[in-house]
Design a protein around this motif. Structure first.
Motif, mmCIF file in Angstrom:
data_model
loop_
_atom_site.group_PDB
_atom_site.id
_atom_site.type_symbol
_atom_site.label_atom_id
_atom_site.label_comp_id
_atom_site.label_asym_id
_atom_site.label_seq_id
_atom_site.Cartn_x
_atom_site.Cartn_y
_atom_site.Cartn_z
ATOM 1 N N SER A 217 0.835 -1.209 0.000
ATOM 2 C CA SER A 217 0.000 0.000 0.000
ATOM 3 C C SER A 217 0.866 1.254 0.000
ATOM 4 N N ASP A 218 1.947 1.245 0.775
ATOM 5 C CA ASP A 218 2.874 2.377 0.770
ATOM 6 C C ASP A 218 3.513 2.559 -0.615
ATOM 7 N N ILE A 219 3.889 1.451 -1.242
ATOM 8 C CA ILE A 219 4.503 1.513 -2.578
ATOM 9 C C ILE A 219 3.510 2.083 -3.595
ATOM 10 N N VAL A 220 2.256 1.626 -3.528
ATOM 11 C CA VAL A 220 1.217 2.132 -4.427
ATOM 12 C C VAL A 220 1.025 3.633 -4.226
ATOM 13 N N ARG A 221 1.080 4.065 -2.988
ATOM 14 C CA ARG A 221 0.924 5.488 -2.695
ATOM 15 C C ARG A 221 2.046 6.321 -3.335
ATOM 16 N N ILE A 222 3.264 5.789 -3.266
ATOM 17 C CA ILE A 222 4.396 6.491 -3.900
ATOM 18 C C ILE A 222 4.201 6.585 -5.405
ATOM 19 N N ILE A 223 3.697 5.507 -6.018
ATOM 20 C CA ILE A 223 3.460 5.511 -7.461
ATOM 21 C C ILE A 223 2.410 6.563 -7.827
ATOM 22 N N ARG A 224 1.362 6.657 -7.000
ATOM 23 C CA ARG A 224 0.265 7.583 -7.289
ATOM 24 C C ARG A 224 0.615 9.032 -6.956
ATOM 25 N N GLN A 225 1.356 9.222 -5.823
ATOM 26 C CA GLN A 225 1.661 10.585 -5.362
ATOM 27 C C GLN A 225 3.151 10.698 -5.023
ATOM 28 N N PRO A 226 4.022 10.624 -6.026
ATOM 29 C CA PRO A 226 5.462 10.609 -5.742
ATOM 30 C C PRO A 226 5.981 11.885 -5.083
ATOM 31 N N GLY A 227 5.290 13.007 -5.284
ATOM 32 C CA GLY A 227 5.776 14.268 -4.720
ATOM 33 C C GLY A 227 5.140 14.639 -3.393
ATOM 34 N N CYS A 228 4.292 13.773 -2.851
ATOM 35 C CA CYS A 228 3.581 14.087 -1.608
ATOM 36 C C CYS A 228 4.512 13.930 -0.398
ATOM 37 N N PHE A 229 4.389 14.882 0.565
ATOM 38 C CA PHE A 229 5.167 14.781 1.810
ATOM 39 C C PHE A 229 4.271 15.229 2.956
ATOM 40 N N ASP A 230 3.988 14.303 3.900
ATOM 41 C CA ASP A 230 2.996 14.552 4.949
ATOM 42 C C ASP A 230 3.579 15.001 6.285
ATOM 43 N N TYR A 231 4.892 15.059 6.381
ATOM 44 C CA TYR A 231 5.482 15.206 7.715
ATOM 45 C C TYR A 231 6.206 16.525 7.942
ATOM 46 N N ASP A 232 5.753 17.591 7.256
ATOM 47 C CA ASP A 232 6.410 18.876 7.458
ATOM 48 C C ASP A 232 6.231 19.410 8.872
ATOM 49 N N PHE A 233 5.203 18.915 9.585
ATOM 50 C CA PHE A 233 5.021 19.349 10.974
ATOM 51 C C PHE A 233 6.145 18.824 11.880
ATOM 52 N N LEU A 234 6.893 17.835 11.399
ATOM 53 C CA LEU A 234 8.041 17.333 12.154
ATOM 54 C C LEU A 234 9.360 17.905 11.642
ATOM 55 N N THR A 235 9.396 18.268 10.379
ATOM 56 C CA THR A 235 10.664 18.734 9.795
ATOM 57 C C THR A 235 10.787 20.259 9.778
ATOM 58 N N ASN A 236 9.660 20.963 9.652
ATOM 59 C CA ASN A 236 9.715 22.428 9.563
ATOM 60 C C ASN A 236 9.513 23.103 10.917
#
Length: 333
Positions: A217-236
Motif C-alpha cells: 500500500s505504501d509503494i502504491v501510494r508512492i506511485i500515485r503521489q510521488p511528490g507528496c510529503f505529509d510530515y512537514d510538521f516534524l521537519t519544519n
C-alpha cells in the motif's frame, strides 16, 4: 537525486526517523513506514491524514502481538511465562531472541511513533518510561482472573494540560473491556478525541502477509503521489513535546503479595498496613501455588504510584512476605 524508501523497521523509525524525514524532504522523495506499527492496521495513515480536524486526547492499546499471545496462554492455559514463551516461538510469534518483545522495547518504539505523529511534535525517546512483561507471574494472571481482570501489555500516550503522559507496561483490564478481548498475536488501538469520541482499530499485529499488504500500500501510494510529503510538521516546525513525570496522575492498582507464613495474624497485619494508607478495598483474591504457598491480590482505591512504592517498602520489611509487586489498573479517558 534520492530514492523513495518503504520500511517496516520500527526501531530505525523511532531512533532515526526525524533525520530520515528531513533527508527525504530535502531530496523530494518519500519515506513511508505504515507497517512499522500495527502491521496490517492502517493506523499511521489515519492519525496523520484523516484525524486532522480535532486534536487527539489519547492513543492507547496493545501494540505487541508476541507478549499478548504469551499473556493469553498464561491466563487461559495456566502456563508459566517461560513455557508460554517457548510455545510462542514454536508458533512463530516470537523470535529466537525475544528480549525486545518481552522487555517492552518493541512496543516502546511503536508508541513513540504513534505519539509523535498523533500529537504532531517531536519526543525524546530516552525520556519515556517503559516496562515489559518479564515480571508478570502466573500468580498475577490467576489472581487477576479471580478479580475479573486480564493482564495486558498496554502502551498509552495522553495529553494532560500542556504535557504528554506517555508510557508502557503490563496493566489489569476489566474482563468486559474491548482490549481484554484482543487475543493471540492481534493488536488493538484506541484513538480518542473530543471531535470523534473513541475510535477502535484492531487486526493482525504480525505476520508476513499482513505486513506485506501494508508495505505494498505504501509503494502504491508512492506511485500515485510521488511528490507528496505529509510530515512537514516534524521537519519544519520541530515542536518539542514535553513529557510529564511518570506516576503524576492517580490510578487504582493491583497489589500482589506472596506469603511464606499465611497465618491469620500475618494476613490481618498486611491488611492493616494497606488500611493505614487508606487504600484497602473489598476486592481481594487468594490463590495457592503447587507448593501450597499463598498469594493475595488486592485492587486498591485510586492513588499515586509513590503511595504504592511506600506500601511495597513497608511489606518488604516483613520476613513472611516474598516479592511484593504492583500493576496499574487500566483507565481509559
Amino acid at each position: 537525486m534520492g530514492k523513495h524508501v518503504v520500511t517496516p523497521n520500527k526501531e530505525v523509525v523511532a531512533k532515526h526517523g526525524y533525520e530520515l524525514l528531513e533527508i527525504a524532504q530535502q531530496k523530494k522523495v518519500q519515506f513511508l513506514f505504515e507497517t512499522s506499527v500495527g502491521s496490517a492496521i492502517p493506523i499511521l495513515g489515519v492519525i496523520t491524514n484523516i484525524l486532522t480536524s480535532c486534536p487527539l486526547d489519547e492513543i492507547s492499546g496493545i501494540l505487541n502481538g508476541t507478549t499478548n499471545y504469551i499473556l493469553d496462554l498464561m491466563a487461559e492455559q495456566n502456563m508459566a511465562q517461560e513455557e508460554a514463551l517457548k510455545k510462542a516461538q514454536q508458533m512463530g510469534y516470537a523470535e529466537a531472541d525475544p528480549s525486545k518483545d518481552v522487555n517492552g522495547l518493541d512496543a516502546l518504539f511503536k508508541i513513540f511513533i504513534l505519539a509523535t505523529l498523533g500529537f504532531r511534535g517531536r519526543l525524546d525517546l530516552n525520556k519515556i518510561n517503559y516496562k515489559g512483561i518479564s515480571g508478570v507471574t502466573l500468580d498475577d494472571t490467576n489472581l487477576a482472573k479471580l478479580l475479573n481482570y486480564r493482564i495486558k501489555l498496554i502502551a498509552t500516550a495522553r495529553r494532560i494540560i500542556n504535557k504528554l503522559e506517555i508510557g508502557l507496561g503490563p496493566v489489569l483490564i476489566e474482563e468486559g473491556h474491548l482490549l481484554s478481548h484482543i487475543s493471540g498475536a492481534d493488536n488493538g488501538i484506541f484513538l480518542s478525541g473530543q471531535g470523534y469520541g473513541n475510535l477502535f482499530l484492531s487486526g493482525p499485529g504480525a505476520g508476513g502477509i499482513a505486513a506485506a499488504s501494508m508495505m505494498v500500500s505504501d509503494i502504491v501510494r508512492i506511485i500515485r503521489q510521488p511528490g507528496c510529503f505529509d510530515y512537514d510538521f516534524l521537519t519544519n516546525k520541530r515542536e518539542e513535546l514535553e513529557i510529564g513525570l511518570p506516576g503524576e496522575t492517580k490510578s487504582a492498582y493491583f497489589l500482589r503479595i506472596k506469603l511464606e507464613d499465611d497465618s491469620e495474624r500475618n494476613i490481618n497485619n498486611i491488611k492493616k498496613i494497606i488500611v493505614e494508607k487508606g487504600l484497602l478495598t473489598d476486592r481481594i483474591a487468594v490463590v495457592k501455588d503447587k507448593n501450597n504457598s499463598l498469594s493475595m491480590g488486592f485492587i486498591t482505591s485510586s492513588c499515586r504510584e509513590s503511595e504504592m512504592i511506600e506500601i511495597i517498602q513497608e511489606l518488604k520489611k516483613l520476613d513472611y512476605v516474598a516479592n511484593p509487586a504492583y500493576l496499574k489498573v487500566y483507565e481509559h479517558l
